[in-house]
Design an enzyme around this catalytic site. Sequence first.
Site, PDB file in Angstrom:
ATOM      1  CG  LEU A  41      15.674  -8.141 -16.257  1.00 36.80           C
ATOM      2  CD1 LEU A  41      15.036  -7.244 -15.214  1.00 36.80           C
ATOM      3  CD2 LEU A  41      15.339  -9.599 -15.975  1.00 36.80           C
ATOM      4  N   GLY A  42      15.675  -6.964 -20.717  1.00 38.34           N
ATOM      5  CA  GLY A  42      15.003  -6.509 -21.932  1.00 38.34           C
ATOM      6  C   GLY A  42      15.747  -5.358 -22.566  1.00 38.34           C
ATOM      7  N   GLY A  72      15.010  -1.815 -25.080  1.00 40.96           N
ATOM      8  CA  GLY A  72      14.066  -0.912 -25.739  1.00 40.96           C
ATOM      9  C   GLY A  72      14.831   0.169 -26.452  1.00 40.96           C
ATOM     10  N   GLY A  73      14.092   1.052 -27.078  1.00 39.80           N
ATOM     11  CA  GLY A  73      14.721   2.147 -27.797  1.00 39.80           C
ATOM     12  C   GLY A  73      15.506   3.043 -26.861  1.00 39.80           C
ATOM     13  N   GLY A 112      17.248   2.033 -24.234  1.00 43.40           N
ATOM     14  CA  GLY A 112      18.437   1.394 -23.680  1.00 43.40           C
ATOM     15  C   GLY A 112      18.074   0.009 -23.181  1.00 43.40           C
ATOM     16  CB  VAL A 124      15.394  -3.416 -18.517  1.00 46.01           C
ATOM     17  CG1 VAL A 124      14.939  -3.608 -17.076  1.00 46.01           C
ATOM     18  CG2 VAL A 124      14.630  -2.269 -19.151  1.00 46.01           C
ATOM     19  CE  LYS A 156      13.302   3.101 -19.438  1.00 51.61           C
ATOM     20  NZ  LYS A 156      11.892   3.501 -19.455  1.00 51.61           N
ATOM     21  CG  ASP A 160       5.238   3.363 -25.782  1.00 53.82           C
ATOM     22  OD1 ASP A 160       4.579   2.856 -26.723  1.00 53.82           O
ATOM     23  OD2 ASP A 160       6.452   3.161 -25.619  1.00 53.82           O
TER      24      ASP A 160
END
Length: 646
Positions: A349-350, A352-353, A355, A357, A371, A470
Amino acid sequence: MHPHLFPTITLLLMIVTITLIHCPTSLRADDEKYLTCEAPFNCGNLVNLSYPFWASNRPNYCGHPSFQLDCSSNVPQINITTMNYRVLEINYSSWTLTVARTDYLDTICPAAFVNTTIDNNLFSYVTSSDTNLTLYYNCRLPLVDLPNLVPFQFNCSINNTNFINYYTQSSQTFSANSVLIEACNYWVNVPVLQSLVPTVITYDAVIAAIDSGFMLEWDASNSQCDTCLNAGGLCGSDPTTSTFACHCTNGTFASGCSTESTRSSSKMNARMREIIIGIAVAVLGIVAVYIIICYLRREQLSKEFIFRKTTRKNDENIKEFILNYGSLAPKQYSYSEIKKMTNSFINKLGQGGYGGVYKGKLPDGKLVAVKVLSESKGNGEDFINEVASISRTSHVNIVTLLGFCYEKNKQALIYEFMPNGSLDKFIYHQESSAKNCRLEWKTLYQIAVDIARGLEYLHRGCSTRILHFDIKPQNILLDEDFTPKISDFGLAKLCQRKDSIVSMFGMRGTAGYIAPEVFSRNFGRVSHKSDVYSYGMLVLEMVGGRKNFDVGMSNSSETYFPDRIYKDLELGMDGRTSGVITEEGEEISRKMILVSLWCIQTNPIDRPSMNKVVEMLEGTLHSLQIPPKPFLCSPKVSHVDSSTTS
Ligand SMILES: *[C@@H]1O[C@H](CO)[C@@H](O)[C@H](O)[C@H]1NC(C)=O
Ligand SMILES: *[C@@H]1O[C@H](CO)[C@@H](O)[C@H](O)[C@H]1NC(C)=O
Ligand SMILES: *[C@@H]1O[C@H](CO)[C@@H](O)[C@H](O)[C@H]1NC(C)=O
Ligand SMILES: *[C@@H]1O[C@H](CO)[C@@H](O)[C@H](O)[C@H]1NC(C)=O
Ligand SMILES: *[C@@H]1O[C@H](CO)[C@@H](O)[C@H](O)[C@H]1NC(C)=O
Ligand SMILES: *[C@@H]1O[C@H](CO)[C@@H](O)[C@H](O)[C@H]1NC(C)=O
Ligand SMILES: *[C@@H]1O[C@H](CO)[C@@H](O)[C@H](O)[C@H]1NC(C)=O
Ligand SMILES: *[C@@H]1O[C@H](CO)[C@@H](O)[C@H](O)[C@H]1NC(C)=O
């Protein structure tokens, strides 16, 4: 390191240590002797010397005790039965050395009259080369009876007294000897080389002959040295016992290179001593190895301890969570279960820094977002942050943690699945492929209010505030009804309510949303107002439908968006010139702009708290004051300056 590896490694190290430490005691030390004695040495003007000779520059074990050379002068000297001889030549092929009496050097009148004596056990005259000269001293004057001896007469002044002396060659003047023995007080034998003594010897010839020395053969052909050389060893001696020793590459032995012939008690004692020393050193070595192992293990343990500590901290948080929420507590899953529910992480799904998702499905069919925290994320600080923060929350505008996985190197968090993904998809509409993704003003407004409520909830906490640090569109997830939920608590910080100021090292957040005080403490103290700033930037982006900072945009045509929107406000143009405010959304957008501009005030004190923000959003537009122009922290500082002066 695998725990079972330790005994194996310990055993291996022990074996290696014993082999390494025991062997050298016999090998290295004696091998050293072999290597030392193997190299020849020089003494005075004599070169390439070896056994049986030795000197101050050559260890005594390389030579024979009686063959010490004095190398202090050009001509080496050797003592034979306390008499000092100059060594003129050493010939290893004939095992001979040419020596001359030191006391006769440059004189025929020595201070003391001493016969030439040699150690017959070690040396022998080379009868084929040598002859004796006999020197008679202190003779009665004159020997009228033997006038033929006059040519062999010489004078010596000793103790200021002149003496008449004679010399004869033993064989030649045999007839005179008895007379001379009778007439003279001393007579001395001095061997010389036959070749240097002519039939009729002259005084000068005598002097030269004595200085040229005579030849001695040394007892080189002794059986011990032969045996040693035949076995590949080097002849030498044992200085402690002054006996012969054979230096071999694998040790020093009494004769030859094996222990078979060396069963003399003294040798055995030496051997025993060696073995005892070897064992002692080996024991010390093992102890040393154990100390090293213990040290390494302690390092290992301390690492495990840090890990365990964080695990324990995490466990405490989980316990607390279960205590607080009972049956609602998230379920713990194993990594294999995680793998199963995400179908081996097939649907990403995505990223990020922290790891990735992944979309997954719980056994009961419920869709989830998993996640997975990347292994490189040190000691799992992000994981702990997230669990610690989120386990304290239960709010409709905060994402719900359904489960988690906590294994040594695998950490994952299971959230409710948000079908509409993150907010950024809907606000940066020019980036979106589908134009109809643009949300209605009403929806946008509701999202802004809901996020504010969620944040207000986080900041409100009874004893502990949660600061998110964040807040950005990517971290706002939307469910099927576009209800926003704040997610990603990886950078979150818990702080006591009474000291709402956070002490923080380093910077956390995402560029474009970070409050100025977070990256430079000159702007004020970091607090919950830092989240307010990020929220303000987020809302501005929602209004503008674009990133406030767009790295890709050219400087000339675009200005920093908050700057531009502020100018619109000042001119009373309701933001129309910026092209973002439509008729239908006029009031809503104007409210959102005013609130967000209040939120992004440079001084944290000037920013409203989150509950005030909710109040402002829900209140009437007329009650809102136009905020002072924030000193905007645009990355294009020079550009901002020029636009404000124009
Ligand atoms: C020294 O002796 C070795 C053999 O014993 C011989 O090979 C070598 O040439 C000698 N060197 C000199 C300088 O005499
Ligand atoms: C040899 O003996 C003399 C006297 O006996 C002594 O003075 C000298 O030092 C000795 N030299 C060596 C090399 O032992
Ligand atoms: C050493 O002795 C051998 C045999 O007597 C002889 O042939 C040789 O020339 C001698 N070497 C020197 C350097 O005098
Ligand atoms: C030298 O030796 C002889 C016997 O060989 C002896 O008669 C003589 O006295 C000795 N000379 C000295 C100075 O000792
Ligand atoms: C020289 O005389 C001594 C005795 O003083 C004797 O032992 C030796 O053998 C003689 N040397 C020679 C070469 O005849
Ligand atoms: C030794 O001394 C005597 C008297 O002092 C002298 O007549 C004689 O020539 C000398 N001999 C030698 C060889 O110098
Ligand atoms: C020279 O004199 C000393 C004592 O003054 C004495 O010991 C020595 O023996 C003498 N030398 C001779 C050759 O007589
Ligand atoms: C040392 O090595 C030699 C061969 O170089 C061998 O004959 C001998 O047995 C060895 N001695 C020991 C004690 O191992």
